[in-house]
Design a protein around this motif. Sequence first.
Motif, mmCIF file in Angstrom:
data_model
loop_
_atom_site.group_PDB
_atom_site.id
_atom_site.type_symbol
_atom_site.label_atom_id
_atom_site.label_comp_id
_atom_site.label_asym_id
_atom_site.label_seq_id
_atom_site.Cartn_x
_atom_site.Cartn_y
_atom_site.Cartn_z
ATOM 1 N N ASP A 134 10.639 23.203 10.302
ATOM 2 C CA ASP A 134 11.205 22.080 11.110
ATOM 3 C C ASP A 134 10.062 21.180 11.604
ATOM 4 O OD1 ASP A 134 12.548 19.831 12.151
ATOM 5 O OD2 ASP A 134 13.536 21.097 13.607
ATOM 6 N N CYS A 135 9.606 20.119 10.850
ATOM 7 C CA CYS A 135 8.145 19.601 11.291
ATOM 8 C C CYS A 135 8.266 18.007 11.140
ATOM 9 C CB CYS A 135 6.967 19.991 10.543
ATOM 10 S SG CYS A 135 6.941 19.862 8.821
ATOM 11 N N ASP A 136 9.503 17.534 11.174
ATOM 12 C CA ASP A 136 9.722 15.959 11.219
ATOM 13 C C ASP A 136 9.095 15.202 10.102
ATOM 14 O OD1 ASP A 136 10.955 16.697 13.746
ATOM 15 O OD2 ASP A 136 9.285 16.069 14.835
ATOM 16 N N PHE A 137 9.232 15.732 8.820
ATOM 17 C CA PHE A 137 8.373 15.142 7.610
ATOM 18 C C PHE A 137 9.163 13.780 7.411
ATOM 19 C CE2 PHE A 137 7.234 14.168 3.354
ATOM 20 C CZ PHE A 137 5.888 14.217 3.404
ATOM 21 N N VAL A 138 8.512 12.781 7.168
ATOM 22 C CA VAL A 138 8.744 11.494 6.666
ATOM 23 C C VAL A 138 8.055 11.151 5.657
ATOM 24 C CG1 VAL A 138 9.095 9.138 7.292
ATOM 25 C CG2 VAL A 138 9.682 11.001 9.062
ATOM 26 N N ASP A 139 8.647 10.448 4.424
ATOM 27 C CA ASP A 139 8.045 10.037 3.189
ATOM 28 C C ASP A 139 7.401 8.680 3.620
ATOM 29 O OD1 ASP A 139 8.316 12.161 1.185
ATOM 30 O OD2 ASP A 139 10.436 11.515 1.248
ATOM 31 N N GLY A 140 6.180 8.509 2.984
ATOM 32 C CA GLY A 140 5.763 6.964 2.728
ATOM 33 C C GLY A 140 4.692 6.725 3.849
ATOM 34 N N TYR A 141 3.559 5.849 3.218
ATOM 35 C CA TYR A 141 2.393 5.708 3.965
ATOM 36 C C TYR A 141 1.847 4.210 3.347
ATOM 37 C CZ TYR A 141 -2.947 5.641 4.216
ATOM 38 O OH TYR A 141 -3.964 5.146 4.628
ATOM 39 N N LEU A 142 1.485 3.443 4.278
ATOM 40 C CA LEU A 142 1.050 2.260 4.297
ATOM 41 C C LEU A 142 -0.307 2.152 4.406
ATOM 42 C CD1 LEU A 142 3.803 0.207 6.318
ATOM 43 C CD2 LEU A 142 3.535 0.008 3.828
ATOM 44 N N SER A 143 -1.237 1.673 3.434
ATOM 45 C CA SER A 143 -2.622 1.216 3.908
ATOM 46 C C SER A 143 -2.855 -0.366 4.128
ATOM 47 C CB SER A 143 -3.395 1.828 2.428
ATOM 48 O OG SER A 143 -4.950 1.572 2.869
ATOM 49 N N MET A 144 -3.309 -0.677 5.117
ATOM 50 C CA MET A 144 -3.199 -2.193 5.459
ATOM 51 C C MET A 144 -4.527 -2.795 5.469
ATOM 52 S SD MET A 144 0.031 -2.564 5.123
ATOM 53 C CE MET A 144 0.194 -4.275 5.678
ATOM 54 N N ALA A 145 -4.783 -3.773 5.100
ATOM 55 C CA ALA A 145 -6.187 -4.734 5.388
ATOM 56 C C ALA A 145 -5.989 -5.682 6.158
ATOM 57 C CB ALA A 145 -6.708 -5.124 3.803
ATOM 58 N N VAL A 146 -7.109 -5.859 7.018
ATOM 59 C CA VAL A 146 -7.016 -6.847 8.000
ATOM 60 C C VAL A 146 -7.368 -8.155 7.857
ATOM 61 C CG1 VAL A 146 -7.408 -4.850 9.767
ATOM 62 C CG2 VAL A 146 -9.361 -6.100 8.971
ATOM 63 N N ASN A 147 -8.027 -8.391 6.731
ATOM 64 C CA ASN A 147 -8.421 -9.968 6.322
ATOM 65 C C ASN A 147 -8.647 -10.013 4.938
ATOM 66 O OD1 ASN A 147 -10.941 -8.882 5.441
ATOM 67 N ND2 ASN A 147 -11.822 -8.952 7.577
ATOM 68 N N ALA A 148 -8.773 -11.140 4.210
ATOM 69 C CA ALA A 148 -8.675 -11.260 2.878
ATOM 70 C C ALA A 148 -9.568 -10.604 2.006
ATOM 71 C CB ALA A 148 -8.684 -12.925 2.470
ATOM 72 N N ARG A 149 -10.940 -10.461 2.584
ATOM 73 C CA ARG A 149 -11.785 -9.511 1.885
ATOM 74 C C ARG A 149 -11.501 -8.248 1.985
ATOM 75 N NH1 ARG A 149 -15.993 -6.379 3.487
ATOM 76 N NH2 ARG A 149 -15.687 -6.783 5.567
ATOM 77 N N LYS A 150 -11.113 -7.642 2.756
ATOM 78 C CA LYS A 150 -10.696 -6.440 2.781
ATOM 79 C C LYS A 150 -9.304 -6.132 1.929
ATOM 80 C CE LYS A 150 -12.856 -4.908 6.942
ATOM 81 N NZ LYS A 150 -13.707 -3.774 6.348
ATOM 82 N N GLY A 151 -8.627 -6.968 1.911
ATOM 83 C CA GLY A 151 -7.447 -7.016 0.910
ATOM 84 C C GLY A 151 -7.756 -6.943 -0.470
ATOM 85 N N GLU A 152 -8.781 -7.830 -0.679
ATOM 86 C CA GLU A 152 -9.235 -7.719 -2.259
ATOM 87 C C GLU A 152 -9.836 -6.590 -2.741
ATOM 88 O OE1 GLU A 152 -10.070 -8.835 -6.085
ATOM 89 O OE2 GLU A 152 -8.769 -9.782 -4.663
ATOM 90 N N ALA A 153 -10.423 -5.986 -1.732
ATOM 91 C CA ALA A 153 -10.947 -4.560 -2.038
ATOM 92 C C ALA A 153 -10.091 -3.593 -1.903
ATOM 93 C CB ALA A 153 -12.091 -4.249 -0.873
ATOM 94 N N LEU A 154 -9.019 -3.641 -1.230
ATOM 95 C CA LEU A 154 -7.844 -2.780 -1.392
ATOM 96 C C LEU A 154 -7.000 -2.810 -2.773
ATOM 97 C CD1 LEU A 154 -6.183 -0.548 -0.194
ATOM 98 C CD2 LEU A 154 -4.899 -2.271 1.055
ATOM 99 N N ARG A 155 -7.152 -4.119 -2.989
ATOM 100 C CA ARG A 155 -6.148 -4.524 -4.424
ATOM 101 C C ARG A 155 -7.068 -3.721 -5.557
ATOM 102 N NH1 ARG A 155 -6.591 -7.164 -8.528
ATOM 103 N NH2 ARG A 155 -8.693 -8.324 -7.891
ATOM 104 N N ALA A 156 -8.435 -3.968 -5.301
ATOM 105 C CA ALA A 156 -9.256 -3.349 -6.744
ATOM 106 C C ALA A 156 -9.126 -1.898 -6.480
ATOM 107 C CB ALA A 156 -10.522 -4.118 -6.413
ATOM 108 N N TYR A 157 -9.249 -1.328 -5.233
ATOM 109 C CA TYR A 157 -9.020 0.306 -5.198
ATOM 110 C C TYR A 157 -7.783 0.695 -5.733
ATOM 111 C CZ TYR A 157 -8.933 4.788 -3.370
ATOM 112 O OH TYR A 157 -8.587 6.047 -3.122
ATOM 113 N N THR A 158 -6.589 0.307 -5.772
ATOM 114 C CA THR A 158 -5.264 0.506 -6.011
ATOM 115 C C THR A 158 -5.376 0.161 -7.630
ATOM 116 O OG1 THR A 158 -4.330 -1.554 -5.376
ATOM 117 C CG2 THR A 158 -4.322 0.170 -3.748
ATOM 118 N N GLU A 159 -5.825 -0.542 -8.101
ATOM 119 C CA GLU A 159 -6.011 -0.841 -9.404
ATOM 120 C C GLU A 159 -6.773 -0.011 -10.332
ATOM 121 O OE1 GLU A 159 -7.152 -4.868 -10.251
ATOM 122 O OE2 GLU A 159 -5.164 -5.803 -9.669
ATOM 123 N N GLN A 160 -7.724 0.677 -9.525
ATOM 124 C CA GLN A 160 -8.767 1.732 -10.082
ATOM 125 C C GLN A 160 -8.055 2.879 -10.210
ATOM 126 O OE1 GLN A 160 -11.731 3.104 -7.747
ATOM 127 N NE2 GLN A 160 -11.885 4.830 -9.082
#
Length: 444
Positions: A134-160
């Motif tokens: 019993d360890c309170d496991f919950v599914d799901g994870y959000l990776s969030m970018a704080v600006n447009a430049r980092k958002g583009e880098a995150l998008r490219a990473y997930t596509e890779q």
Amino acid sequence: MENVALQAKKPTALLRREQELTQGSYYEASVRRPVPDAPLVGRTTADVCVIGAGLAGLSAALELRARGLSVVVLEAQTVGWGASGRNGGQALVGYASDDAVEQQLPPEQARQAWQVTVDALALLRRRIAAHDIDCDFVDGYLSMAVNARKGEALRAYTEQLERDYGYVMQPIAPDDVGAWIDSERFHSGVYDPQSGHLHPLKYCLGLARAVRAAGARIYEHAPVVQVQRGARPVVRTASGEVACDFVVMAGNVYLNEYGKAVAPDVGARIMPVGTYIIATAQMEAERANALIRQRAAVCDTNFVLDYFRLTADNRLLFGGGVSYTGATPANLRESMRRRMLAVFPQLADLKVPHAWGGFVDITMNRGPDFGRVDGNLYYLQGFSGHGLALTGMAGLLAAEAIAGQAGRFDLLSQLRHRDFPGGPAMRTPALVLGTLYHRLRDLL
């Protein structure tokens, strides 16, 4: 018993800081520990001696017992005392940095190495179910970018990731961020349904219960002060010793803190980095659910990152800030609260009753450092703050290798690691300078 005069070193500066940082842990306050296991007294034998009763060591012990090997686990403090029981609770796919894998391994082996981390999440889920943890496991994870430049880098990473590894995550466009998280801090993000979060100390204590039930012996308050190498190693504490065929060293940053040079040939490749967490007072469930709509774990993509999640009793657990000097930040509780309010200013009325921290082990390239010394001493280290799931897999891989199936262990042990420059005296200043550079980039 041979060499009974051996004694553990006096507490080092690292250990003294660790003792201080455990005091405010929400995790410790929310569990009831079993009666401690006794220290080791006298001489005993085992097929394998495991050093460290954190997630990697306990995982190795459980898997070794499943393969019919006798196991002794030596823990310097108590089960889950270190990073295994004090981390942010995020169980994530991948490595702290994929660069080490992708730069050193050919594409097919890099895909196999990535799959190891996917398998690690599946292993964690199987163990929770198989051992009724019993360890309170919950599914799901959000990776969030704080600006447009980092958002583009995150998008490219997930596509890779989808292109090279077949791993699919759900993009979150700027206009959709509010449907996932009630914060103005973030520009865009991705959602990973396979990763998740849990109460790490509950999980660690549950794993220890399973290890005992499987027939392994755990000794607490039994710091290792010497490992005598050879065809049949002898692992010594101040009051006992274990003669064995194999040793699994899973003590991470603490491995050389109790005895002189227990593992000098691997310790220089990692360094301790402090990380810190707070937990708020409880909220009403409706208020908590409004903060993070899916109750997923969340992390931003900055180099010096923030990470947070909701607990089962509706607190916000917020982590971030690091110390590369080993010194605990001044006014830890208030400084972490300010970081939290930069993300969720609507929580200004909530008290923060819990603040704690601890040290994780990082490598120069942020890749895991697994290997063997002299053929029969295995080491598992370098999780670099990304080890909640990977530690479990590391223990399994070590057990496979000891039992004669070393393919996956040898895949990751190919990764080469450099010592931190300058030895203990200079590696911290050098890393601080490097971190300052990345902090400046985070501001852009």
